[in-house]
Design a protein around this motif. Structure first.
Motif, PDB file in Angstrom:
ATOM      1  N   ALA A   3      52.814  44.684  43.676  1.00  0.00           N
ATOM      2  CA  ALA A   3      51.381  44.480  43.456  1.00  0.00           C
ATOM      3  C   ALA A   3      51.024  43.026  43.747  1.00  0.00           C
ATOM      4  O   ALA A   3      51.879  42.138  43.669  1.00  0.00           O
ATOM      5  N   PRO A   4      49.748  42.776  44.060  1.00  0.00           N
ATOM      6  CA  PRO A   4      49.301  41.394  44.230  1.00  0.00           C
ATOM      7  C   PRO A   4      48.923  40.768  42.891  1.00  0.00           C
ATOM      8  O   PRO A   4      48.765  41.479  41.886  1.00  0.00           O
ATOM      9  N   PHE A   5      48.815  39.449  42.872  1.00  0.00           N
ATOM     10  CA  PHE A   5      48.272  38.713  41.717  1.00  0.00           C
ATOM     11  C   PHE A   5      49.022  39.072  40.435  1.00  0.00           C
ATOM     12  O   PHE A   5      48.421  39.415  39.414  1.00  0.00           O
ATOM     13  N   GLY A   6      50.339  38.970  40.481  1.00  0.00           N
ATOM     14  CA  GLY A   6      51.174  39.446  39.389  1.00  0.00           C
ATOM     15  C   GLY A   6      50.891  38.825  38.040  1.00  0.00           C
ATOM     16  O   GLY A   6      51.128  39.455  37.004  1.00  0.00           O
ATOM     17  N   ASP A   7      50.391  37.599  38.031  1.00  0.00           N
ATOM     18  CA  ASP A   7      50.171  36.904  36.762  1.00  0.00           C
ATOM     19  C   ASP A   7      48.697  36.698  36.451  1.00  0.00           C
ATOM     20  O   ASP A   7      48.348  35.853  35.624  1.00  0.00           O
ATOM     21  N   VAL A   8      47.830  37.472  37.094  1.00  0.00           N
ATOM     22  CA  VAL A   8      46.391  37.428  36.823  1.00  0.00           C
ATOM     23  C   VAL A   8      46.014  38.726  36.115  1.00  0.00           C
ATOM     24  O   VAL A   8      46.207  39.813  36.654  1.00  0.00           O
ATOM     25  N   GLY A   9      45.485  38.609  34.907  1.00  0.00           N
ATOM     26  CA  GLY A   9      45.213  39.803  34.126  1.00  0.00           C
ATOM     27  C   GLY A   9      43.740  40.074  33.911  1.00  0.00           C
ATOM     28  O   GLY A   9      42.892  39.181  34.050  1.00  0.00           O
ATOM     29  N   VAL A  10      43.421  41.313  33.556  1.00  0.00           N
ATOM     30  CA  VAL A  10      42.086  41.745  33.128  1.00  0.00           C
ATOM     31  C   VAL A  10      42.284  42.770  32.009  1.00  0.00           C
ATOM     32  O   VAL A  10      43.363  43.355  31.873  1.00  0.00           O
ATOM     33  N   PRO A  11      41.251  43.030  31.191  1.00  0.00           N
ATOM     34  CA  PRO A  11      41.390  43.985  30.082  1.00  0.00           C
ATOM     35  C   PRO A  11      41.146  45.429  30.534  1.00  0.00           C
ATOM     36  O   PRO A  11      40.093  46.017  30.298  1.00  0.00           O
ATOM     37  N   ILE A  12      42.126  46.009  31.217  1.00  0.00           N
ATOM     38  CA  ILE A  12      41.972  47.350  31.768  1.00  0.00           C
ATOM     39  C   ILE A  12      41.807  48.384  30.655  1.00  0.00           C
ATOM     40  O   ILE A  12      42.283  48.211  29.540  1.00  0.00           O
ATOM     41  N   VAL A  13      41.122  49.477  30.994  1.00  0.00           N
ATOM     42  CA  VAL A  13      40.731  50.473  29.995  1.00  0.00           C
ATOM     43  C   VAL A  13      41.474  51.787  30.233  1.00  0.00           C
ATOM     44  O   VAL A  13      41.727  52.181  31.380  1.00  0.00           O
TER      45      VAL A  13
ATOM     46  N   THR B 147      48.397  41.507  32.612  1.00  0.00           N
ATOM     47  CA  THR B 147      48.664  41.257  34.024  1.00  0.00           C
ATOM     48  C   THR B 147      49.431  42.424  34.634  1.00  0.00           C
ATOM     49  O   THR B 147      50.022  43.241  33.911  1.00  0.00           O
ATOM     50  N   PRO B 148      49.473  42.515  35.976  1.00  0.00           N
ATOM     51  CA  PRO B 148      50.333  43.528  36.590  1.00  0.00           C
ATOM     52  C   PRO B 148      51.799  43.391  36.170  1.00  0.00           C
ATOM     53  O   PRO B 148      52.480  44.395  35.942  1.00  0.00           O
ATOM     54  N   ARG B 149      52.269  42.154  36.035  1.00  0.00           N
ATOM     55  CA  ARG B 149      53.648  41.969  35.579  1.00  0.00           C
ATOM     56  C   ARG B 149      53.816  42.514  34.148  1.00  0.00           C
ATOM     57  O   ARG B 149      54.817  43.150  33.819  1.00  0.00           O
ATOM     58  N   GLY B 150      52.801  42.277  33.312  1.00  0.00           N
ATOM     59  CA  GLY B 150      52.842  42.808  31.959  1.00  0.00           C
ATOM     60  C   GLY B 150      52.788  44.323  31.935  1.00  0.00           C
ATOM     61  O   GLY B 150      53.428  44.976  31.088  1.00  0.00           O
TER      62      GLY B 150
END
Length: 279
Positions: free
Chosen positions: A154-164, A196-199
């Motif tokens: 995935a891209p932007f592995g360490d950029v997170g958002v509060p996905i639902v 994040t995607p990594r999380g």
């Protein structure tokens, strides 16, 4: 009768099931033939052809309207669906819109979705609008690579958002379809935390009880993969948010709690519930 479009998807499926289990008459609409809960009427229709929805609307009083990616493409006319619903006797529409209508209002796909929202407000119908951020179920894009290689790419592995969690969206949709208190409401739907995607990969690994490796993709690599299942403009809009979320897109909304009386589900809860997809 309540009509649910996109009834076999990540939001429509649990919404259809919940309404049917609560004793409501439901018509499930999907583009292809599919299994639906006992007692649910199923209609095959392509919403890109608004006339095809008319058989499903017969006798309906409420409509859950989900606009799939192809309805944002050039030449599509999703706002026409609102007029057909009103003409068919529907009294209430709950529209699944997008958080980006408010946070990035000038993107081409956001302008198109805003036009549908405006058509709904001007229709004379009772209405509610749901504006979710990113879906937890987007992690299913990684299912094959996790099953076969134990890899998340995935891209932007360490950029997170509060996905639902889509199950939360479905529960809010049911409340808006059934409860007059939500008429005229605009609800921004997020999860309870930025992840994040990594999380997400770590949460899936914990659910599996097996390590999952994270592999960074470039934006262009990610766009090429996404463009196979959605319009290129929608892929660009999505990557803009994932790569550089605004303060509004990082905000954890109180609206799931406000409607349902409980906190939204965490991504780890979604991963545990859907772990079979990754085995």
């Amino acid at each position: 009768m309540i009509v649910v479009t996109g009834a076999t998807g990540n939001v429509g499926r649990p919404l259809t099931r919940a309404l049917a289990e609560a004793g409501h008459q439901v018509t499930a609409v999907s583009r292809h033939a599919a299994a639906v809960p006992d007692g649910v009427r199923h209609v095959v229709a392509d919403l890109a052809e608004p006339g095809g929805l008319e058989p499903a609307l017969a006798g309906a009083k409420a409509l859950f309207l989900l606009l799939s990616g192809d309805l944002h493409a050039a030449g599509a006319g999703p706002a026409e669906l609102i007029g057909r619903a009103a003409a068919g006797g529907v009294r209430r529409v709950v529209l699944l819109s997008s958080q980006g209508v408010a946070t990035r209002p000038f993107g081409p796909t956001r302008i198109a979705v805003r036009a549908v929202e405006d058509a709904l407000r001007e229709s004379g119908l009772e209405w509610a609008v749901l504006r979710p951020g990113g879906f937890a179920s987007n992690a299913l894009w990684w299912a094959e690579s996790i099953r076969t290689q134990r890899v998340v790419a995935a891209p932007f592995g360490d950029v997170g958002v509060p996905i639902v969690d889509p199950a939360d969206i479905a529960e809010v949709a049911a409340a808006c379809l059934l409860d007059d208190r939500h008429t005229g409401g605009v609800y921004e739907l997020t999860g309870p935390e930025v992840i994040t995607p990594r999380g997400q990969a770590e949460a899936i690994a914990a659910a599996l009880g097996s390590p999952v490796r994270f592999q960074d993709l470039t934006r262009e690599e990610a766009k090429a993969a996404m463009a196979r299942s959605m319009p290129a403009e929608l892929a660009e809009d999505t990557l803009d948010i994932l790569g550089s979320p605004s303060p509004a897109e990082l905000r954890v909304s109180p609206d799931v709690q406000r409607v349902l009386g409980r906190a939204p589900r965490r991504f780890a809860d979604w991963a545990a519930r859907n772990v079979a997809a990754f085995r």
